[in-house]
Design a protein around this motif. Structure first.
Motif, PDB file in Angstrom:
ATOM      1  N   GLN A 147     -55.343  14.992  -9.355  1.00  0.00           N
ATOM      2  CA  GLN A 147     -54.429  16.103  -9.070  1.00  0.00           C
ATOM      3  C   GLN A 147     -54.748  17.298  -9.962  1.00  0.00           C
ATOM      4  OE1 GLN A 147     -50.669  14.175  -9.790  1.00  0.00           O
ATOM      5  NE2 GLN A 147     -50.341  13.700  -7.630  1.00  0.00           N
ATOM      6  N   ALA A 148     -55.000  17.023 -11.256  1.00  0.00           N
ATOM      7  CA  ALA A 148     -55.311  18.098 -12.201  1.00  0.00           C
ATOM      8  C   ALA A 148     -56.607  18.801 -11.828  1.00  0.00           C
ATOM      9  CB  ALA A 148     -55.400  17.526 -13.617  1.00  0.00           C
ATOM     10  N   GLU A 149     -57.602  18.048 -11.376  1.00  0.00           N
ATOM     11  CA  GLU A 149     -58.884  18.655 -11.001  1.00  0.00           C
ATOM     12  C   GLU A 149     -58.723  19.596  -9.810  1.00  0.00           C
ATOM     13  OE1 GLU A 149     -61.373  15.290 -10.367  1.00  0.00           O
ATOM     14  OE2 GLU A 149     -61.819  15.003 -12.500  1.00  0.00           O
ATOM     15  N   LEU A 150     -57.889  19.208  -8.842  1.00  0.00           N
ATOM     16  CA  LEU A 150     -57.642  20.085  -7.697  1.00  0.00           C
ATOM     17  C   LEU A 150     -56.952  21.366  -8.148  1.00  0.00           C
ATOM     18  CD1 LEU A 150     -57.609  20.704  -4.682  1.00  0.00           C
ATOM     19  CD2 LEU A 150     -55.473  19.394  -4.502  1.00  0.00           C
ATOM     20  N   LEU A 151     -55.962  21.242  -9.029  1.00  0.00           N
ATOM     21  CA  LEU A 151     -55.248  22.414  -9.519  1.00  0.00           C
ATOM     22  C   LEU A 151     -56.195  23.335 -10.294  1.00  0.00           C
ATOM     23  CD1 LEU A 151     -52.766  24.099  -9.971  1.00  0.00           C
ATOM     24  CD2 LEU A 151     -52.090  22.565 -11.837  1.00  0.00           C
ATOM     25  N   GLN A 152     -57.044  22.760 -11.128  1.00  0.00           N
ATOM     26  CA  GLN A 152     -58.013  23.575 -11.875  1.00  0.00           C
ATOM     27  C   GLN A 152     -58.877  24.397 -10.924  1.00  0.00           C
ATOM     28  OE1 GLN A 152     -60.045  20.551 -14.086  1.00  0.00           O
ATOM     29  NE2 GLN A 152     -58.748  20.721 -15.886  1.00  0.00           N
ATOM     30  N   GLU A 167     -54.976  18.097   3.902  1.00  0.00           N
ATOM     31  CA  GLU A 167     -55.341  16.676   3.829  1.00  0.00           C
ATOM     32  C   GLU A 167     -55.374  16.195   2.378  1.00  0.00           C
ATOM     33  OE1 GLU A 167     -59.249  13.894   4.812  1.00  0.00           O
ATOM     34  OE2 GLU A 167     -59.025  15.835   5.800  1.00  0.00           O
ATOM     35  N   GLN A 168     -55.947  17.010   1.474  1.00  0.00           N
ATOM     36  CA  GLN A 168     -56.008  16.626   0.070  1.00  0.00           C
ATOM     37  C   GLN A 168     -54.623  16.574  -0.558  1.00  0.00           C
ATOM     38  OE1 GLN A 168     -58.886  18.132  -2.624  1.00  0.00           O
ATOM     39  NE2 GLN A 168     -60.413  18.534  -1.061  1.00  0.00           N
ATOM     40  N   LEU A 169     -53.777  17.532  -0.244  1.00  0.00           N
ATOM     41  CA  LEU A 169     -52.414  17.549  -0.788  1.00  0.00           C
ATOM     42  C   LEU A 169     -51.651  16.296  -0.361  1.00  0.00           C
ATOM     43  CD1 LEU A 169     -51.508  21.290  -0.139  1.00  0.00           C
ATOM     44  CD2 LEU A 169     -51.962  20.240  -2.368  1.00  0.00           C
ATOM     45  N   LYS A 173     -50.533  13.201  -2.789  1.00  0.00           N
ATOM     46  CA  LYS A 173     -49.069  13.171  -2.911  1.00  0.00           C
ATOM     47  C   LYS A 173     -48.541  14.342  -3.734  1.00  0.00           C
ATOM     48  CE  LYS A 173     -48.977   8.141  -2.428  1.00  0.00           C
ATOM     49  NZ  LYS A 173     -48.560   6.845  -3.009  1.00  0.00           N
ATOM     50  N   ILE A 174     -49.062  15.533  -3.433  1.00  0.00           N
ATOM     51  CA  ILE A 174     -48.596  16.749  -4.094  1.00  0.00           C
ATOM     52  C   ILE A 174     -47.609  17.421  -3.143  1.00  0.00           C
ATOM     53  CG2 ILE A 174     -49.264  18.974  -5.065  1.00  0.00           C
ATOM     54  CD1 ILE A 174     -52.046  17.705  -5.575  1.00  0.00           C
ATOM     55  N   PRO A 175     -46.323  17.543  -3.526  1.00  0.00           N
ATOM     56  CA  PRO A 175     -45.277  17.991  -2.598  1.00  0.00           C
ATOM     57  C   PRO A 175     -45.210  19.505  -2.442  1.00  0.00           C
ATOM     58  CG  PRO A 175     -44.299  17.465  -4.712  1.00  0.00           C
ATOM     59  CD  PRO A 175     -45.771  17.168  -4.844  1.00  0.00           C
ATOM     60  N   VAL A 176     -46.264  20.108  -1.959  1.00  0.00           N
ATOM     61  CA  VAL A 176     -46.283  21.543  -1.718  1.00  0.00           C
ATOM     62  C   VAL A 176     -46.932  21.801  -0.371  1.00  0.00           C
ATOM     63  CG1 VAL A 176     -48.502  21.893  -2.882  1.00  0.00           C
ATOM     64  CG2 VAL A 176     -46.900  23.812  -2.703  1.00  0.00           C
ATOM     65  N   VAL A 177     -46.450  22.816   0.329  1.00  0.00           N
ATOM     66  CA  VAL A 177     -47.047  23.186   1.608  1.00  0.00           C
ATOM     67  C   VAL A 177     -47.605  24.588   1.492  1.00  0.00           C
ATOM     68  CG1 VAL A 177     -45.524  21.703   2.958  1.00  0.00           C
ATOM     69  CG2 VAL A 177     -44.837  24.052   2.485  1.00  0.00           C
ATOM     70  N   GLN A 178     -48.539  24.901   2.345  1.00  0.00           N
ATOM     71  CA  GLN A 178     -49.180  26.213   2.287  1.00  0.00           C
ATOM     72  C   GLN A 178     -48.193  27.312   2.671  1.00  0.00           C
ATOM     73  OE1 GLN A 178     -53.414  26.180   3.616  1.00  0.00           O
ATOM     74  NE2 GLN A 178     -52.991  24.053   4.195  1.00  0.00           N
ATOM     75  N   ASN A 179     -48.324  28.445   1.962  1.00  0.00           N
ATOM     76  CA  ASN A 179     -47.450  29.615   2.111  1.00  0.00           C
ATOM     77  C   ASN A 179     -46.036  29.370   1.584  1.00  0.00           C
ATOM     78  OD1 ASN A 179     -49.455  31.270   3.332  1.00  0.00           O
ATOM     79  ND2 ASN A 179     -49.110  30.210   5.274  1.00  0.00           N
ATOM     80  N   THR A 222     -43.182  19.214 -10.346  1.00  0.00           N
ATOM     81  CA  THR A 222     -44.148  19.742 -11.309  1.00  0.00           C
ATOM     82  C   THR A 222     -45.543  19.194 -11.025  1.00  0.00           C
ATOM     83  OG1 THR A 222     -43.610  17.966 -12.870  1.00  0.00           O
ATOM     84  CG2 THR A 222     -42.464  20.071 -13.144  1.00  0.00           C
ATOM     85  N   TRP A 223     -46.526  20.030 -11.275  1.00  0.00           N
ATOM     86  CA  TRP A 223     -47.946  19.703 -11.073  1.00  0.00           C
ATOM     87  C   TRP A 223     -48.707  20.480 -12.142  1.00  0.00           C
ATOM     88  CZ3 TRP A 223     -51.001  22.064  -6.375  1.00  0.00           C
ATOM     89  CH2 TRP A 223     -52.314  21.595  -6.380  1.00  0.00           C
ATOM     90  N   TYR A 224     -49.502  19.777 -12.951  1.00  0.00           N
ATOM     91  CA  TYR A 224     -50.099  20.493 -14.084  1.00  0.00           C
ATOM     92  C   TYR A 224     -51.525  20.033 -14.366  1.00  0.00           C
ATOM     93  CZ  TYR A 224     -49.431  16.374 -17.091  1.00  0.00           C
ATOM     94  OH  TYR A 224     -49.502  15.111 -17.647  1.00  0.00           O
ATOM     95  N   CYS A 225     -52.217  20.859 -15.175  1.00  0.00           N
ATOM     96  CA  CYS A 225     -53.569  20.543 -15.625  1.00  0.00           C
ATOM     97  C   CYS A 225     -53.803  21.265 -16.950  1.00  0.00           C
ATOM     98  CB  CYS A 225     -54.619  20.973 -14.600  1.00  0.00           C
ATOM     99  SG  CYS A 225     -54.788  22.768 -14.441  1.00  0.00           S
TER     100      CYS A 225
END
Length: 544
Positions: A147-152, A167-169, A173-179, A222-225
């Motif tokens: 998850q951190a690598e994707l955010l970076q 597909e990656q989200l 299991k990252i609870p965010v949608v585009q826009n 929360t989602w962090y890196c």
């Protein structure tokens, strides 16, 4: 595995249970039922894997039984027994996921073959399920890191197709949608991380990440890196509030909650971890397009508002402070030009340069500063690749392409495009020449070994071992360079030597066979005839 036999004819069930060598085909336990209802009771009591059932039975027939099995135990494989070779039954069997169809009287050999196939299917499914579960467990174990690598990558400006990102989200299991509106928060350690080992830093990150989750959990995911500056970058994803349906109102409410909780988060870290930190947050933006812009703004503000001061705990940036960052995005978004060239991805490198030049033409056509920035960055990448090869850039591409008079490539986008095209083409030709030279050398080494060991039992594996190459790579390389399979080359040389020996010596056929590496004279004679249309002896007689 466990098997259940079902038939209202007791003799059929008992005979099958006692006469078929079930253990030899992987069946450890055989259960018997003389009606469909008795079968359902046994299915509730035991972990059955396979059911063999008669079709025509009173009260509940075999098809009804298989329907019930499919509804409640989808993993169970069913086979049908019937005395009626009727298509209707076969069609129904297909509809209800039946694995096999056997006619009475039952042929033991046919039954064993079908059950063996079903056992093999079950074992394959179990192995696939085990491998899948193992892979998923490994992914869950490494999930925070992935998850951190994707955010970076997103903070650095990496772009990807919307469907691939979605597909990656979902997978991660990252609870965010585009826009969707999201917020970014930067956490700077007041201690120097160089004073900690890697385990201590990871432990600190994990603890701060958990405190952030606990502090913001009522209103945010929360989602962090950890970024390249040794800061912790948090993406705060607003949770929906039932009382606020309109998007703008929700964003404003989320901003309110964020401003209130940022202070509490800093206090919690200080209180529970005794680690002084500085926290900076800003206004929201749309995911993922605004991510890099907000992040770069926060980095700029962190430098302006905090500087080297280690005592300022929290700063919340207002809308007016979030300036429009004017950077040449294509130049710095991953993958970088230098990395593409380093990997020898010349077509992708060309596309990268096209994107940079297109952005210059579209957004920075009147900015000489951005043009100069692009030129020196590209020039740096070219120089690095040349120096890594142990050569100067001037030696590799020609002195006239290095800088030219008064930095001519940096004057206009047109000049820069001409210069980059010429230089990249020169790099590509040089790399291709080196590749061809290396391949030609490998082919010559292989041919040299073959010629000097023609009497041996040569194989691609033997030659690849000597040359320290993978046999598949050697075969493809040889075919690519010569247009001939290496095995065909070996055979051709052996046959040419056989012809020479037949013409110039009186050696017997079996002696010639052994001398050219064929221990079986019959095989040599067969191969010789295939190549020349006659046996070795017939060929010798014709030449006498």
């Amino acid at each position: 595995m466990q098997l259940l036999l079902v038939d209202d004819e007791m003799s059929v069930v008992d005979t099958l249970a006692e006469t078929i060598p079930w253990n030899s085909i992987g069946i450890e336990t055989v259960h018997k039922a003389y009606s469909a209802f008795e079968a359902l009771n046994l299915l509730n009591m035991h972990e059955i894997d396979i059911v063999i059932t008669d079709v025509l039975m009173p009260e509940m027939d075999g098809l009804e039984l298989t329907r019930s099995i499919y509804m409640h135990w989808k993993h169970i494989k069913c086979l049908l027994l019937t005395a009626h070779a009727d298509f209707e039954y076969a069609h129904a069997a297909i509809k209800h996921n039946i694995q096999g169809y056997l006619l009475k009287p039952i042929d033991d050999h046919e039954l064993i073959l079908q059950i063996s196939a079903v056992v093999q299917t079950i074992e394959t499914e179990r192995e696939n399920k085990y491998n899948y579960n193992r892979a998923m467990a490994t992914m869950r174990h490494h999930l925070p890191k992935i998850q951190a690598e994707l955010l970076q990558s997103l903070l650095q400006g990496k772009r990807m197709p919307a469907d691939k990102l979605e597909e990656q989200l979902k997978l991660l299991k990252i609870p965010v949608v585009q826009n969707q509106h999201v917020f970014i928060m930067l956490v700077r350690f007041k201690d120097h991380l160089i004073d900690y080992n890697a385990f201590e830093v990871s432990l600190m990150e994990f603890a701060i990440g958990n405190l952030a989750k606990e502090t913001f959990q009522e209103y945010f995911e929360t989602w962090y890196c950890r970024d390249a500056h040794e800061y912790l970058a948090f993406v705060l994803i607003p949770k929906p509030e039932q009382d606020y349906d309109e998007e703008q109102v929700t964003a404003e409410r989320a901003q309110y909650h964020l401003n209130r909780l940022v202070n509490q988060f800093q206090i919690n870290v200080q209180r529970y971890l005794n680690k002084p930190i500085s926290v900076l947050s800003g206004h929201s933006g749309l995911f993922p397009n605004d991510m890099m812009k907000i992040y770069n703004n926060l980095l700029l503000l962190l430098s302006k508002r905090f500087g080297d001061d280690k005592e300022l705990p929290v700063y919340i940036a207002g809308h007016g402070e979030m300036a429009t960052i004017t950077t040449l995005v294509s130049l710095y978004e991953p993958p970088l030009l230098v990395h593409l060239m380093e990997a020898g991805q010349w077509e992708t490198s060309s596309s990268k340069l096209d994107a940079i030049l297109h952005e210059l033409e579209t957004d920075w056509c009147e900015s000489s500063e951005q043009l100069t920035e692009a030129f020196f960055s590209i020039f740096s990448s070219f120089s690095y690749i040349a120096h890594k090869q142990g050569r100067s850039l001037a030696d590799l591409i020609g002195a006239e392409f290095v800088l030219g008079k008064e930095l001519q490539p940096a004057r206009t986008v047109k000049h820069l495009r001409e210069w980059t095209t010429n230089v990249l083409d020169t790099f590509q030709r040089s790399a291709q020449n080196e590749t061809r030279t290396a391949r030609a050398a490998a082919v010559k080494e292989a041919q040299k070994f073959i010629i000097s060991h023609l009497s041996a039992d040569l194989s691609v594996q033997l030659i690849s071992d000597v040359l320290n190459m993978h046999p598949t790579y050697l075969s493809r390389l040889y075919k690519l360079e010569t247009g001939e399979n290496i095995s065909e080359y070996i055979t051709r040389l052996k046959m040419e030597k056989a012809i020479l020996l037949l013409k110039t010596s009186t050696k017997k056929i079996y002696e010639i066979s052994i001398e050219i590496g064929y221990q079986n004279p019959h095989y040599f004679i067969k191969l010789f005839k295939k190549h020349f249309g006659s046996t070795p002896q017939e060929y010798r007689n014709m030449k006498l």
